[in-house]
Design an enzyme around this catalytic site. Structure first.
Site, short mmCIF file in Angstrom:
data_model
loop_
_atom_site.label_atom_id
_atom_site.label_comp_id
_atom_site.label_asym_id
_atom_site.label_seq_id
_atom_site.Cartn_x
_atom_site.Cartn_y
_atom_site.Cartn_z
N ASP A 179 33.92 26.57 10.78
CA ASP A 179 33.12 25.36 10.59
C ASP A 179 32.19 25.49 9.40
O ASP A 179 31.23 26.25 9.44
CB ASP A 179 32.30 25.06 11.85
CG ASP A 179 31.63 23.70 11.79
OD1 ASP A 179 31.92 22.94 10.84
OD2 ASP A 179 30.82 23.40 12.67
N ASP A 378 34.15 19.41 3.96
CA ASP A 378 33.99 19.95 5.30
C ASP A 378 35.35 20.21 5.93
O ASP A 378 36.23 19.34 5.91
CB ASP A 378 33.20 18.96 6.16
CG ASP A 378 32.99 19.46 7.57
OD1 ASP A 378 32.71 20.66 7.75
OD2 ASP A 378 33.11 18.66 8.52
#
Length: 498
Positions: A179, A378
């Site tokens: 992440d 992301d």
């Protein structure tokens, strides 16, 4: 008698000429100048079918290779260069969806929660609201709704892609979510007050000789956004925007990476109470820009990853300190927001469709002095979100250049969809990102026209947002090595380098 007949013929010719000259270059794309690429419809639909029947051998025997005997050697983080294998969640955790459409809708549902979490976190930072004032939210999300693909095991770390790391001494191997949108590393720990289902056995800190609680007076404890004390030992809590959370003891542990060796004293949350979008992985590796992220604790000068298609059984790698931005890399400025150090902002100036620049206000992608705006890269968000003033003209340009394709109704968050059933391949206009240093990244067709079912419904894989934050998601990143050159504040996009 022949003269009167010539007048209608002349009139018809004039009207015929005016009609075609008025509808050609100005209203229809010029096929001779439009740049295009091929979408392999047959191949992507076959992948959609195959992923539902994938055998998932690694999840059938979760106890296999749980203990590592090759990570006793420690190393200096300043010179460390290593590579870890990346897997799509679908290849490790078997889904229970009856068809591909229900799988995709589940992915999109979780992805919406992920996006809301990131924008909520940014808004809290902009308004100087402490996360210690927040409490876990009530949620009606059921584990089965969240147990499918790769959307960080949590709303803010949407378990799309897993990697295998060792924790403790002797090292036990665990699948952890990657992440780039969060910083705290954590995994579920015994004893469990409330633990979700994971592929590997839950970590037992009492079985590790290198497990050490963090004191309340330490710098690591004070770096947490939410912390408290119990018996002089630091407790952590991370709340996510959809009601997911993890809380427990904050400790240091040895973390090992394949056969490279182990890093000692990595701060990691030992979660005894964990709820939400976590199913499958043991926990999360925070690769954000904050002080407690794995990248900062390793003192990494760079890291990179390549994300395979989530419907593929293949794997790729996560590499640290081995960034090589070659001539084939599309480079872009890497920027930080002074209000929140977690996110990786990229300098984007505009977008094009079919080789023609789309009319998007320059302000749509600008990160201003107050911390508003900008666009981040992301790996946990699936679908790219663009401000409405950027999305609408992008969508309209694409729709105008694909008038030859049969349109169909909207699906979930996608408003531009096509019926490609019966097609083996189609030629579509190229979609490109243009960065502020003049470089351009041309996307493969499969990275912006994705199947929504196994019958041939494809949708334009971008979505609008009214938030000031835009996000380049992992669907657009698939098949491209994305490099974060932290030392030189540069990003690199290298197609076909998986």
């Amino acid at each position: 008698m022949a003269e009167p007949a010539s007048k209608p013929s002349l009139l018809f010719f004039i009207l015929f000429f005016l009609f075609f000259t008025s509808t050609s270059p100005r209203d229809l794309p010029d096929a001779t100048t439009m740049t295009t690429t091929i979408l392999d419809v047959t191949s992507s639909l076959q992948q959609a079918q195959d992923i539902l029947s994938f055998d998932h051998p690694q999840t059938q025997k979760p106890s296999t290779n749980t203990t590592s005997t090759t990570t006793t050697q420690s190393f200096s983080t300043s010179t460390l260069s290593f590579s870890l294998e990346l897997h799509s969640r679908e290849t490790l955790y078997k889904t229970h969806h009856k068809d591909y459409k229900s799988l995709v809708l589940s992915r999109l549902y979780r992805d919406t929660a992920r996006f809301s979490s990131l924008t909520t976190r940014l808004q809290l930072a902009l308004e100087d609201i402490s996360k210690s004032d927040l409490q876990p939210l009530e949620t009606d999300i059921q584990p089965e709704d969240l147990s499918t693909p790769v959307t960080s095991g949590i709303s803010q770390g949407s378990g799309e892609y897993f990697t295998r790391v060792g924790v403790g001494n002797p090292a036990r191997q665990f699948y952890m979510v990657l992440d780039t949108g969060s910083d705290i590393n954590w995994l579920q720990c015994q004893p469990c007050t409330d633990c979700y289902q994971q592929t590997d056995p839950v970590f037992d800190p009492s079985a590790s000789s290198t497990y050490a609680p963090v004191s309340c007076q330490s710098q690591k404890c004070s770096s947490l956004e939410m912390s408290s004390c119990r018996g002089g030992q630091c407790l952590y809590q991370v709340n996510y925007g959809d009601g997911s959370y993890t809380l427990g003891d904050f400790a240091t542990e040895s973390v090992s990476f394949g056969n490279s060796g182990s890093v000692k004293n990595v701060a990691i949350g030992c979660g005894h109470n964990n709820e939400g979008l976590f199913v499958g992985a043991a926990g999360l590796l925070g690769l954000g820009g904050g002080p407690l992220s794995l990248t900062n604790q390793l003192k990494a000068t760079s890291f990179s990853y390549c994300l395979v298609n989530r419907d593929s059984a293949g794997s790729s790698t996560l590499d640290f300190n081995s960034a090589q931005l070659g001539r084939d890399s599309v480079t872009a400025p890497l920027m930080k927001n002074r209000k929140i150090d977690t996110f990786y902002y990229v300098g984007l100036s505009g977008m094009s469709v079919g080789g023609q620049m789309v009319s998007i206000p320059e302000s749509a992608f600008r990160l201003d002095e107050s911390g508003n705006g900008g666009i981040i890269v992301d790996c946990g968000t699936a679908i790219t979100r663009l401000q409405t003033q950027a999305y609408n003209p992008l969508r309209d340009a694409f729709a105008k250049m694909t008038q030859n394709l049969q349109r169909t109704g909207a699906v979930a968050l996608f408003d531009t969809c096509y019926d490609l059933s019966g097609q083996t391949s189609v030629r579509v206009p190229t979609v490109s990102f243009h960065f502020t240093d003049g470089k351009s990244w041309n996307l493969p067709a499969a990275n912006y026209l994705i199947p929504l079912d196994s019958a041939g419904t494809y949708c334009f894989a971008f979505a609008p947002t009214t938030s000031s934050l835009s996000i380049i998601g992992n669907v657009q990143q698939q098949g491209t090595r994305v490099t974060f050159d932290l030392a030189n504040s540069r990003m690199g996009f290298s197609p076909n380098k998986c």
